[in-house]
Design a protein around this motif. Structure first.
Motif, PDB file in Angstrom:
ATOM      1  N   TYR B 218     -39.505  21.121 -32.123  1.00  0.00           N
ATOM      2  CA  TYR B 218     -38.429  22.086 -31.845  1.00  0.00           C
ATOM      3  C   TYR B 218     -37.424  22.181 -32.977  1.00  0.00           C
ATOM      4  CZ  TYR B 218     -39.909  23.151 -27.113  1.00  0.00           C
ATOM      5  OH  TYR B 218     -40.616  23.611 -26.034  1.00  0.00           O
ATOM      6  N   THR B 219     -37.236  21.100 -33.721  1.00  0.00           N
ATOM      7  CA  THR B 219     -36.212  21.092 -34.777  1.00  0.00           C
ATOM      8  C   THR B 219     -36.825  21.261 -36.155  1.00  0.00           C
ATOM      9  OG1 THR B 219     -36.320  18.670 -34.845  1.00  0.00           O
ATOM     10  CG2 THR B 219     -34.648  19.655 -33.412  1.00  0.00           C
ATOM     11  N   ASN B 220     -38.158  21.460 -36.210  1.00  0.00           N
ATOM     12  CA  ASN B 220     -38.839  21.637 -37.492  1.00  0.00           C
ATOM     13  C   ASN B 220     -38.582  20.441 -38.416  1.00  0.00           C
ATOM     14  OD1 ASN B 220     -40.553  23.145 -39.039  1.00  0.00           O
ATOM     15  ND2 ASN B 220     -39.007  24.562 -39.792  1.00  0.00           N
ATOM     16  N   ASP B 221     -38.511  19.261 -37.851  1.00  0.00           N
ATOM     17  CA  ASP B 221     -38.171  18.041 -38.597  1.00  0.00           C
ATOM     18  C   ASP B 221     -39.474  17.287 -38.896  1.00  0.00           C
ATOM     19  OD1 ASP B 221     -37.370  15.520 -39.436  1.00  0.00           O
ATOM     20  OD2 ASP B 221     -35.719  15.372 -37.997  1.00  0.00           O
ATOM     21  N   LEU B 222     -40.107  17.654 -40.006  1.00  0.00           N
ATOM     22  CA  LEU B 222     -41.421  17.071 -40.297  1.00  0.00           C
ATOM     23  C   LEU B 222     -41.356  15.573 -40.633  1.00  0.00           C
ATOM     24  CD1 LEU B 222     -43.311  19.999 -42.066  1.00  0.00           C
ATOM     25  CD2 LEU B 222     -43.287  19.314 -39.670  1.00  0.00           C
ATOM     26  N   PRO B 223     -40.294  15.080 -41.285  1.00  0.00           N
ATOM     27  CA  PRO B 223     -40.218  13.618 -41.449  1.00  0.00           C
ATOM     28  C   PRO B 223     -40.196  12.886 -40.099  1.00  0.00           C
ATOM     29  CG  PRO B 223     -38.748  14.700 -42.994  1.00  0.00           C
ATOM     30  CD  PRO B 223     -39.263  15.775 -42.082  1.00  0.00           C
ATOM     31  N   LEU B 224     -39.428  13.405 -39.144  1.00  0.00           N
ATOM     32  CA  LEU B 224     -39.423  12.793 -37.814  1.00  0.00           C
ATOM     33  C   LEU B 224     -40.810  12.899 -37.174  1.00  0.00           C
ATOM     34  CD1 LEU B 224     -38.021  11.524 -35.351  1.00  0.00           C
ATOM     35  CD2 LEU B 224     -37.382  13.836 -34.617  1.00  0.00           C
ATOM     36  N   LEU B 225     -41.453  14.052 -37.346  1.00  0.00           N
ATOM     37  CA  LEU B 225     -42.804  14.210 -36.823  1.00  0.00           C
ATOM     38  C   LEU B 225     -43.712  13.117 -37.387  1.00  0.00           C
ATOM     39  CD1 LEU B 225     -44.686  17.516 -36.253  1.00  0.00           C
ATOM     40  CD2 LEU B 225     -45.849  15.625 -37.345  1.00  0.00           C
ATOM     41  N   GLY B 226     -43.556  12.862 -38.679  1.00  0.00           N
ATOM     42  CA  GLY B 226     -44.365  11.820 -39.311  1.00  0.00           C
ATOM     43  C   GLY B 226     -44.074  10.436 -38.739  1.00  0.00           C
ATOM     44  N   ARG B 227     -42.780  10.126 -38.556  1.00  0.00           N
ATOM     45  CA  ARG B 227     -42.435   8.803 -38.009  1.00  0.00           C
ATOM     46  C   ARG B 227     -42.918   8.648 -36.562  1.00  0.00           C
ATOM     47  NH1 ARG B 227     -37.507  10.328 -40.007  1.00  0.00           N
ATOM     48  NH2 ARG B 227     -36.324  10.145 -38.062  1.00  0.00           N
ATOM     49  N   SER B 228     -43.030   9.791 -35.875  1.00  0.00           N
ATOM     50  CA  SER B 228     -43.386   9.755 -34.456  1.00  0.00           C
ATOM     51  C   SER B 228     -44.890   9.699 -34.207  1.00  0.00           C
ATOM     52  CB  SER B 228     -42.844  11.012 -33.758  1.00  0.00           C
ATOM     53  OG  SER B 228     -41.458  11.135 -33.965  1.00  0.00           O
ATOM     54  N   LEU B 229     -45.670  10.111 -35.186  1.00  0.00           N
ATOM     55  CA  LEU B 229     -47.104  10.344 -34.947  1.00  0.00           C
ATOM     56  C   LEU B 229     -47.883   9.030 -34.927  1.00  0.00           C
ATOM     57  CD1 LEU B 229     -48.579  13.043 -34.480  1.00  0.00           C
ATOM     58  CD2 LEU B 229     -49.305  12.950 -36.853  1.00  0.00           C
ATOM     59  N   ARG B 230     -47.638   8.240 -33.895  1.00  0.00           N
ATOM     60  CA  ARG B 230     -48.264   6.927 -33.775  1.00  0.00           C
ATOM     61  C   ARG B 230     -48.894   6.780 -32.396  1.00  0.00           C
ATOM     62  NH1 ARG B 230     -44.713   4.108 -37.274  1.00  0.00           N
ATOM     63  NH2 ARG B 230     -44.879   5.348 -39.160  1.00  0.00           N
ATOM     64  N   ASP B 231     -50.084   6.260 -32.392  1.00  0.00           N
ATOM     65  CA  ASP B 231     -50.788   5.997 -31.140  1.00  0.00           C
ATOM     66  C   ASP B 231     -50.817   4.491 -30.899  1.00  0.00           C
ATOM     67  OD1 ASP B 231     -52.494   5.675 -29.025  1.00  0.00           O
ATOM     68  OD2 ASP B 231     -54.103   6.915 -29.850  1.00  0.00           O
ATOM     69  N   TYR B 232     -49.963   4.049 -29.986  1.00  0.00           N
ATOM     70  CA  TYR B 232     -49.887   2.620 -29.682  1.00  0.00           C
ATOM     71  C   TYR B 232     -50.891   2.222 -28.601  1.00  0.00           C
ATOM     72  CZ  TYR B 232     -45.399   2.911 -32.114  1.00  0.00           C
ATOM     73  OH  TYR B 232     -44.422   3.129 -33.045  1.00  0.00           O
ATOM     74  N   ILE B 233     -51.347   3.203 -27.815  1.00  0.00           N
ATOM     75  CA  ILE B 233     -52.153   2.879 -26.633  1.00  0.00           C
ATOM     76  C   ILE B 233     -53.656   2.973 -26.911  1.00  0.00           C
ATOM     77  CG2 ILE B 233     -52.694   3.575 -24.253  1.00  0.00           C
ATOM     78  CD1 ILE B 233     -49.829   4.566 -23.954  1.00  0.00           C
ATOM     79  N   ILE B 234     -54.108   4.120 -27.391  1.00  0.00           N
ATOM     80  CA  ILE B 234     -55.544   4.408 -27.439  1.00  0.00           C
ATOM     81  C   ILE B 234     -56.184   3.990 -28.767  1.00  0.00           C
ATOM     82  CG2 ILE B 234     -57.269   6.234 -27.244  1.00  0.00           C
ATOM     83  CD1 ILE B 234     -55.650   5.665 -24.638  1.00  0.00           C
ATOM     84  N   GLU B 235     -55.545   4.361 -29.867  1.00  0.00           N
ATOM     85  CA  GLU B 235     -56.135   4.106 -31.194  1.00  0.00           C
ATOM     86  C   GLU B 235     -56.534   2.649 -31.410  1.00  0.00           C
ATOM     87  OE1 GLU B 235     -54.113   5.941 -34.728  1.00  0.00           O
ATOM     88  OE2 GLU B 235     -54.047   3.858 -35.417  1.00  0.00           O
ATOM     89  N   PRO B 236     -55.678   1.671 -31.027  1.00  0.00           N
ATOM     90  CA  PRO B 236     -56.086   0.283 -31.258  1.00  0.00           C
ATOM     91  C   PRO B 236     -57.363  -0.100 -30.502  1.00  0.00           C
ATOM     92  CG  PRO B 236     -53.740   0.418 -30.767  1.00  0.00           C
ATOM     93  CD  PRO B 236     -54.313   1.768 -30.479  1.00  0.00           C
ATOM     94  N   GLN B 237     -57.620   0.594 -29.381  1.00  0.00           N
ATOM     95  CA  GLN B 237     -58.809   0.258 -28.594  1.00  0.00           C
ATOM     96  C   GLN B 237     -60.047   1.012 -29.066  1.00  0.00           C
ATOM     97  OE1 GLN B 237     -57.868  -0.267 -24.186  1.00  0.00           O
ATOM     98  NE2 GLN B 237     -56.122   0.976 -24.780  1.00  0.00           N
ATOM     99  N   ARG B 238     -59.834   2.240 -29.563  1.00  0.00           N
ATOM    100  CA  ARG B 238     -60.981   3.081 -29.912  1.00  0.00           C
ATOM    101  C   ARG B 238     -61.398   3.012 -31.365  1.00  0.00           C
ATOM    102  NH1 ARG B 238     -60.245   8.757 -26.609  1.00  0.00           N
ATOM    103  NH2 ARG B 238     -61.231   8.003 -24.698  1.00  0.00           N
TER     104      ARG B 238
END
Lengths: 316, 316
Positions: B218-238
């Motif tokens: 919503y805020t067009n804040d791509l650095p925040l998007l980058g910091r947020s784009l983390r999968d803590y639940i599924i990625e470590p298992q898959r």
């Protein structure tokens, strides 16, 4: 500056959809904190604590949320051996109420001290010291009360570890009814009832609700906000600690609240509403439902507090 | 209308932060579906399936995602005993790739049939039948691939049960590199490696990341998007199912991607980037990292597809 007096507002953390990562500030109640320069010592001393009723808060700085926040800030500025600061802590809200009482004292003290010293730091920069202060009270490092108390509005925390905080937009008509029932829950007991795991399906529901809640704030979509305001994880575990929870929540929803859940660790409950008039009516319905179960309560109705800690007076 | 031909795009579901509730569409690859009226029978028949390589998809309507979506839609309109529709399904993307292949066939078929019948329903209204179609392939009722395939853009699902879908804004420069490695993972195997519970602390991290990701859009804040784009639940298992996952992710991040994770149930991986040029370079770095582990791959680079299913031709 010789003396600064501030008001630090109560806050609603968790907000149903964002356990440990979401919070907002309300107008009243709140604490008043006075910071005053002293030439008789260096460091921080707490001279007065009022408003604690039959409870006792520690005067010892390292065990007091306000004292710790103030001292950590002073140390960060390298002034702990050259500047002396007296603190007065005037509690104007109940503790153990789920309204961020310890966060308010910590945030108020940090802002008062920073202002006393000529405001060398921004509010964002003093957040860290405020969180350290609150940690003294509840033993965990999280900013979901202190961040909105400090800066106002609705705050979202990407990471408590790195204190990466976003200010979310506040829909114009959004008001809140907060009802504090005379039930005692200790924060540590409220944490103890929580399972340390969540069913994956429940986590998915909560993610969908949180994401939609955030989207609703940006798009001013109050019906979506209402559909999103559901706590699948915490509320089912904690509501047993609050006598009359189901009846109070039902009363709020039937009277027209967008949503209603537990404020922080409880026992206070909040209801978000699309007008101040409705928030008043919803709050009274919630109080009546508590009363039917023999529980007395206090009601606070307000818009979202967009200011955070407010400076009441400065003496040069 | 006698015949309609549509293109249904591939989609990236989960998007690291939103397992089962978030997805976006890309430009290519995708499936082509043809719907054609027939006077020789009533109901739906699948006449042709091409592009399946050495695999076989069922021609039987009730066992085929496209056929089921088309038939459910026809039944909803009460036309199953009066109208006959032939479907051709031209697979133009690999299945079991994590790119929403079955969702594309279902969404394409539903749009083609709706268009053939003079578009009695909106795209939002045909979502339900499309989800029923995809359910045939993977056995669960969820819209994280079909919703973005159908309507384009980035879609957030508050509730899969009630199909309450939000369209999130798409930052102008956002591009994606999708790399499909020649590794086979069945969706049911990808689900089987997942624990059915999540540690509460992990769920909190994921909530903070999802909320911040939505705020970043919503805020067009791509650095925040980058910091947020983390999968803590599924990625470590898959990630164990994807040879070279760690190296490929590292290559993407080092080349400048905002974030990189698994597309859908894998094995495809996606990386979001703040320009098309960078997405191309990131994609090549990801391919090179797979290659170093002896894994061949295909690269698709595109902006977010804002159109969804596209009508290629209509014959009246």
């Amino acid at each position: 500056m010789q003396e600064v007096r501030v008001f630090a507002p109560a806050t609603v953390a968790n907000v149903a959809v964002g356990f440990d990562i979401l919070g907002f500030a309300i107008q009243r109640p709140g604490d008043e904190i006075v910071a005053r320069r002293s030439t008789e010592f260096t460091g921080v001393r707490i001279t007065t604590i009022t408003g604690t009723g039959d409870k006792v808060l520690p005067l010892e700085v390292e065990r007091n949320t306000a004292g710790t926040a103030a001292l950590r800030l002073l140390e960060h500025l390298g002034l702990q051996d050259s500047v002396g600061i007296e603190l007065e802590v005037h509690k104007r809200m109940p503790f153990g109420s789920g309204l961020g009482s310890s966060a308010a004292s910590a945030a108020g003290a940090a802002v008062a001290v920073n202002t006393l010293l000529g405001s060398p730091l921004t509010r964002e920069a003093i957040l860290y010291f405020t969180v350290l202060g609150e940690e003294v009270a509840d033993g965990s490092f999280h900013a979901d009360n202190v961040a909105p108390c400090l800066v106002g509005g609705i705050t979202l925390i990407r990471s408590n570890e790195s204190l990466d905080i976003q200010h979310l937009p506040v829909p114009a008509n959004l008001h809140v009814a907060v009802v504090h029932p005379e039930i005692e829950i200790l924060t540590r007991d409220a944490r103890a009832v929580l399972s340390d795991t969540v069913p994956l399906k429940t986590a998915i529901h909560q993610l969908g609700s949180l994401g939609s809640f955030v989207a609703a704030l940006y798009t001013n979509d109050l019906p979506l906000l209402g559909r999103s305001l559901r706590d699948y994880i915490i509320e089912p575990q904690r509501k047993q600690l609050i006598t009359g929870f189901d009846e109070v929540q039902q009363a709020a929803l039937e009277r027209g609240a967008l949503g209603c859940s537990i404020s922080g660790a409880g026992p206070s409950m909040f209801a978000l509403c699309d007008s101040g008039y409705l928030a008043q009516a919803v709050g009274q319905a919630m109080q009546a439902a508590f009363q039917q179960r023999g529980v007395e309560s206090q009601l606070y109705v307000s818009p979202i507090n967009q200011q955070g800690v407010q400076i009441l007076s400065e003496i040069s």
